[in-house]
Structures are given as structure tokens and as C-alpha cells.
Design an enzyme around this catalytic site. Structure first.
Site, PDB file in Angstrom:
ATOM      1  CB  THR A   1      -4.721  -3.361  -1.647  1.00  0.00           C
ATOM      2  OG1 THR A   1      -4.339  -2.867  -2.946  1.00  0.00           O
ATOM      3  CG2 THR A   1      -5.300  -2.216  -0.827  1.00  0.00           C
TER       4      THR A   1
ATOM      5  CB  VAL B   1       2.093  -5.040  -7.421  1.00  0.00           C
ATOM      6  CG1 VAL B   1       3.521  -5.577  -7.484  1.00  0.00           C
ATOM      7  CG2 VAL B   1       1.171  -6.037  -6.738  1.00  0.00           C
ATOM      8  CB  SER B   2      -2.458  -3.142  -6.200  1.00  0.00           C
ATOM      9  OG  SER B   2      -3.674  -2.438  -6.382  1.00  0.00           O
ATOM     10  CB  SER B   3      -1.141   0.964  -2.649  1.00  0.00           C
ATOM     11  OG  SER B   3      -0.831   2.034  -3.511  1.00  0.00           O
TER      12      SER B   3
END
Length: 576
Positions: free
Chosen positions: A46, A55-57
Site C-alpha cells: 500500500t 514500506v507498508s502493506s
């Protein structure tokens, strides 16, 4: 998606199953197609950094379910999460419904704003998203007595003291901990200042971006064609390795064969634990000097050795293929390095392969060595320690509690009351099982639901003081297959195992003859999905490639005992 996660065994509890069905995953991954959001095995990225790294998921559904299960949550509990995104926090809120609460902390303002918005849109009103460094926990929001569970959703190289300090006594911290470059989601239970590992799941997450993020030391060899990485500890001596890689390659077969889809995480951790000079080698696709793109290796002075594998049997289905571990080595000490690595793999095959992960405890920084348990010490800031197997335990340090004091006391001639004397004796568990074949004398075995690489006979451990090994075998067979296959005890083998891995007692097994099953009986087998996933019938020799060396020797010895009308006794000693 939920049905698939349940069928694979990742969500055994009713509360986690209901949470999976309740939380609308697609609302937390609006950028992704619906099929991706509900793919049980897919992590949806994401947010990426300027270099394109994730770095974000939204983590894969099976992993979210597994970590939620290991938190052992109940309604009304308060949970801390480091690494926001919304979906996992909403899942934990659903598990602790109707009155539970989740505090989710992230250092990225964008991620926090997104989490707040998506949770509000999805109706997850019991998630509080807080901007901050997750390693500090949530100092102003800790409930009396501490958090009931803490979930870290990014890889960590070390364990922050605040996580232990803000966790309630007896409760669980679940986090993806990097050890020697290998990551496992470990459930750690707090007992005072010490955290005890209870569950391990091999996985991977996005990397830590906070103040504790670590840069792995590396050295380039062969003009940059080979990179040496030291995931833990100080870099080793690479002098002379460039010249070694230009020389001849020494190859050594280990004789250890694995199925095509076998998980290697215990071998990875075991070799990193017991081999001095352990490191990792990475190479580009098509490298000739190192045939494994990411290889476990040992280096020292002017020689190196790394682990690879070759396919020894091909088949249409990956699980039916076979690979043998081999060691490649370079430099003047190549034969010695290769032999040392091969011996490590063979020891793993004999003593660790079927015992699971080692015991592990995490101690505060500054804990004196004599207060640590015997075993391998991975000296990070918070001092995790792990004992990889009985064959590699270090001598006890001064001040440790050891069996020697008990032995000396017993030999002194002092009489002890029965209950005290019994407490000094070695403990043992007992199991009973059946050896069964079809009418062509082909052994029938069941694939373990807990470790798909392990094949078992119908049977299990005694769980009642009044139960005999025969009673246990009959009961377990009925529970695991739905069949009562024998009425009269006929003993084929007695099997003795010393404490191995995290199994800390002796184990004594009684193998009974379950006879030959006809086709009707085989067709009526109904497996307990919590115990086994498959029934297989194969000629004896074909089982060799499916099992560890000792397990096959046990199978062959029991088959011979039936054929000859005898009873065999087998020991699984450290030298087996």
C-alpha cells in the site's frame, strides 16, 4: 478466502475465523483488485519509498490469522500494534469484540492518516491510530497491568525493552524477529523480565524504518559478482577469498534428501547457530562461482563453503520431486570447510529435522552470562538466547542449576520421601501406535497436519494415568482414522528417544501390529484434519525418500519384525 485459510490450518479458533469473515479486507487495500485483496497468500503493498521498496502493506490473510491465534486473545482485551495499516488492527479488534481495543502506532504520518480514515469507513471504531515510534510502545495508553497482547508487523532485528515492559505478565508478544538473516514470527510469553518462545512461523514483513533499523555489513568479492553478508555479529575475515574463488571448486554430497516443497527454516537457523564464521552469499542470476542465489555459507581466512542442492528426482508435482543437499567450497581449506558444513546438515537430519524449532528465551541487556541458560547466545541489545539441540548445548555456566547436584545428592545415601525421589528422576512420555499395511504388505502412513514433511502411524501419547499403551493405540487410531483395526495386542517394537530439541523428556513408544487393511477398510478411513491431511500407501522402499534416515530405519525394522514374527527394540541416540 476465509475457507481456504481455515482449511490450511491457520485459523483453528472460532473467534479468529469469525473475524476473518467480518473484516472487509478490500476496504484496506482500495488500490488493489478485489481478487488480490482476498487472495489468502498475497500481501498487498500500500506504500513504497522513493526507491520503490515496499514500506507498508496489508499482510497475507493466513499470516494475520496465524499471528492473531498466537496472541491467545479474549473478548475485552487491549492490544498494541506497531506498524499500522488498518486491516490487521481491525482484525484484532474483531477478535476482542465487543469491548476490546487496539492501539496502533506508526512513524509515518501518511500511514496513520490512512489507517484512521479506512478504519472509520470500515466501521472499526475500536482502533486508535497513534503517530509515533513503535519501539517506544504507547506510553500514555498502556492499560493497568499492561497490554494483553502486542503485535509487531514489521521485521525487527532486536526486541525493544518497552515491548516487554508494557506487556502484561503471562501474555504474548508476537513479532517477526530476524536471526542470522532468517525471519520467524515468534510468539513470546512474558514471565517476569524474561520472554519465552512458544510458537514459530516462518515469514517475512517489510523492514523496520525506525531509529533501530540496521544496515547489514557486506563485503563484495570477485569484482562485485559475490556479496558476503553478516546478518548478526561482526564481519569476518575475507582476505584471500577473491583468489579462492578463482581456484577449483570442491564439492561434497551430504546424503540428506528432502522433498521439493520442504521448508528449510530449522536447517537455516540450526546451521547459523552451530557453525562458526556463518554468513550469507548473494549472487546475480546465472552465477557460475556460486550456484545458489542466496546461500548459507561459512568463511574464514582464505577459504569458504556454502550450501546448495541438486535435483535427484523429477516429477510433475513439486512435492514429489527430490533434492539432495551438497556443499561447494573454495580455497586451501575447502575440504575441511565442506566436511564441517556437511556434518552440520547430517546432524540436523538426525537430531533436529523432525523436532521443530529450539527453545528460546529473551533476556534483558546486561544479564550476566552465568544467569543465562546453556546454549547458543545471540548477543543483541536485549540478549535473545537459543539452544539449538541437545547435541550442541554448551557446558553449564557457574551458578546454573544442573542435574549434577541432584545426582550427587541421591548418591549420598540420604533417604528421600517417594514424592521427592520421583521428582529427581528423568521424566518420560509414552506413546502407542499401530503399524498397518494393505493386503500387499505396503505400509500405510498419515501425513502430519503440523509438519507436512512428517509421516506417522495412527497413534499418539498417553493422556490418562489409567491408560495403557495398547489402550492408547486403540483410542488414538479410532480418533485419527475412525477405525478399530485390532482387538488383540501384538507388539512389534519398543522405541526409545532421549530429549531432543524442545521436547525435554524421554519418549518411549510401543508399536503394535494393526494387521492388513482391505480396500473397504481403507476407503472408510476418515482423518481428523487437526491431526493429519493425507493417507498414503507405498511399497516399503519408496518410503525411504519421504522420511528422515532414522524414521525410515524404524519403519523398515518394524516391517521386518512383523515378517519374522519377532519384536525389535530401537534407540534414537545422539549418534543415530
Amino acid at each position: 478466502m476465509t475457507d481456504t485459510v481455515i482449511a490450511k490450518g491457520w485459523a483453528p479458533s472460532a473467534r479468529v475465523r469469525q473475524a476473518l469473515r467480518t473484516v472487509p479486507r478490500h476496504r484496506f487495500a482500495p488500490e488493489a483488485p478485489l481478487r488480490n485483496a482476498y487472495d489468502d497468500n498475497l500481501a498487498v503493498v500500500t506504500r513504497r519509498d522513493g526507491a520503490g521498496r515496499a514500506v507498508s502493506s496489508v499482510s497475507a490473510a493466513w499470516l494475520q490469522a496465524d499471528m492473531a491465534e498466537h496472541l491467545r486473545l479474549e473478548p475485552g482485551m487491549t492490544v498494541f500494534e506497531a506498524g499500522s495499516g488498518g486491516c490487521n488492527a481491525a482484525l484484532l479488534a474483531a477478535v476482542t469484540a465487543p469491548t476490546g481495543r487496539v492501539i496502533s502506532v506508526d512513524l509515518d504520518p501518511y500511514v496513520i492518516r490512512r489507517t484512521r480514515r479506512l478504519c472509520a469507513e470500515a466501521g472499526s471504531g475500536r482502533v486508535t491510530a497513534v503517530l509515533g515510534d513503535g519501539r517506544l510502545g504507547a506510553p500514555g495508553l498502556v492499560p493497568p497491568g499492561g497490554f494483553d497482547g502486542m503485535s509487531i508487523t514489521h521485521n525487527v532485528w532486536d526486541i525493544a525493552p518497552a515491548w516487554r515492559g508494557q506487556l502484561a505478565e503471562g501474555r504474548f508478544l508476537v513479532l517477526p524477529l530476524e536471526m542470522h538473516g532468517y525471519t520467524g514470527a515468534i510468539a513470546l510469553q512474558r514471565h517476569g523480565d524474561v520472554l519465552h518462545a512458544r510458537d514459530w512461523t516462518y515469514c517475512g514483513f517489510v523492514r523496520d524504518r525506525g531509529a533501530a533499523a540496521r544496515t547489514t555489513p557486506t563485503v563484495a568479492l570477485a569484482g562485485g559478482a559475490v556479496t558476503v553478508r553478516w546478518e548478526d555479529g561482526a564481519p569476518g575475515d575475507t582476505g584471500g577469498l577473491d583468489a579462492a574463488l578463482d581456484g577449483p571448486r570442491h564439492e561434497l554430497a551430504t546424503g540428506v534428501v528432502i522433498p521439493g516443497e520442504y521448508s528449510l527454516e530449522t536447517l537455516q537457523l540450526y546451521s547459523a547457530t552451530v557453525l562458526d564464521g556463518h554468513c550469507r552469499l548473494t549472487v546475480p542470476e546465472g552465477s557460475e562461482s556460486v550456484t545458489q542465489r542466496d546461500a548459507a555459507a561459512i568463511v574464514g581466512e582464505d577459504s569458504l563453503a556454502y550450501l546448495t542442492s541438486v535435483k535427484t528426482h523429477d516429477a510433475p508435482q513439486p512435492a514429489d520431486r527430490r533434492h539432495e543437499f551438497r556443499v561447494h567450497a573454495y580455497g586451501p581449506a575447502a575440504p575441511e570447510r565442506a566436511e564441517r558444513f556437511a556434518t552440520c546438515v547430517q546432524d540436523w537430519d538426525r537430531h533436529v529435522r523432525e523436532t521443530g524449532y529450539p527453545p528460546m528465551t529473551v533476556h534483558p541487556a546486561g544479564t550476566p552470562d552465568h544467569e543465562l541458560p546453556a546454549g547458543h547466545v545471540l548477543d543483541k541489545t536485549s540478549r535473545p538466547t537459543t539452544t539449538s539441540s541437545p547435541t550442541t548445548r554448551a557446558p553449564n555456566s557457574p551458578g546454573d542449576s544442573t542435574d549434577e547436584t541432584l545426582k550427587e545428592y541421591l548418591m549420598s545415601g540420604t533417604w528421600l520421601p517417594p514424592e521427592q525421589y520421583i521428582a529427581t528422576l528423568p521424566k518420560a512420555t509414552i506413546y502407542g501406535c499401530f503399524y498397518v499395511t494393505d493386503q500387499d504388505e505396503r505400509p500405510i502412513q498419515l501425513r502430519s497436519a503440523h509438519n507436512p514433511a512428517v509421516w506417522q502411524w495412527p497413534g499418539g501419547n498417553l493422556d490418562d494415568p489409567e491408560e495403557t499403551p495398547w489402550d492408547c493405540a486403540v483410542r488414538e487410531c479410532l480418533e485419527e482414522t475412525g477405525l478399530r483395526i485390532a482387538d488383540t495386542p501384538r507388539l512389534l517394537a519398543v522405541h526409545f528417544l532421549p530429549p531432543l530439541g524442545d521436547w525435554t523428556t524421554h519418549k518411549i513408544g510401543f508399536v503394535f501390529d494393526g494387521g492388513q487393511l482391505d480396500r473397504d477398510q481403507i476407503d472408510r478411513i476418515v482423518l481428523d484434519p487437526d491431526e493429519h491431511t493425507e493417507v498414503a500407501i507405498r511399497p516399503l522402499e519408496e518410503w525411504r525418500q519421504e522420511m528422515s534416515a532414522f524414521s525410515f530405519r524404524l519403519l523398515a525394522a518394524v516391517a521386518e519384525a512383523r515378517r519374522s514374527g519377532s519384536v525389535c527394540y530401537l534407540e534414537q541416540s545422539p549418534a543415530s
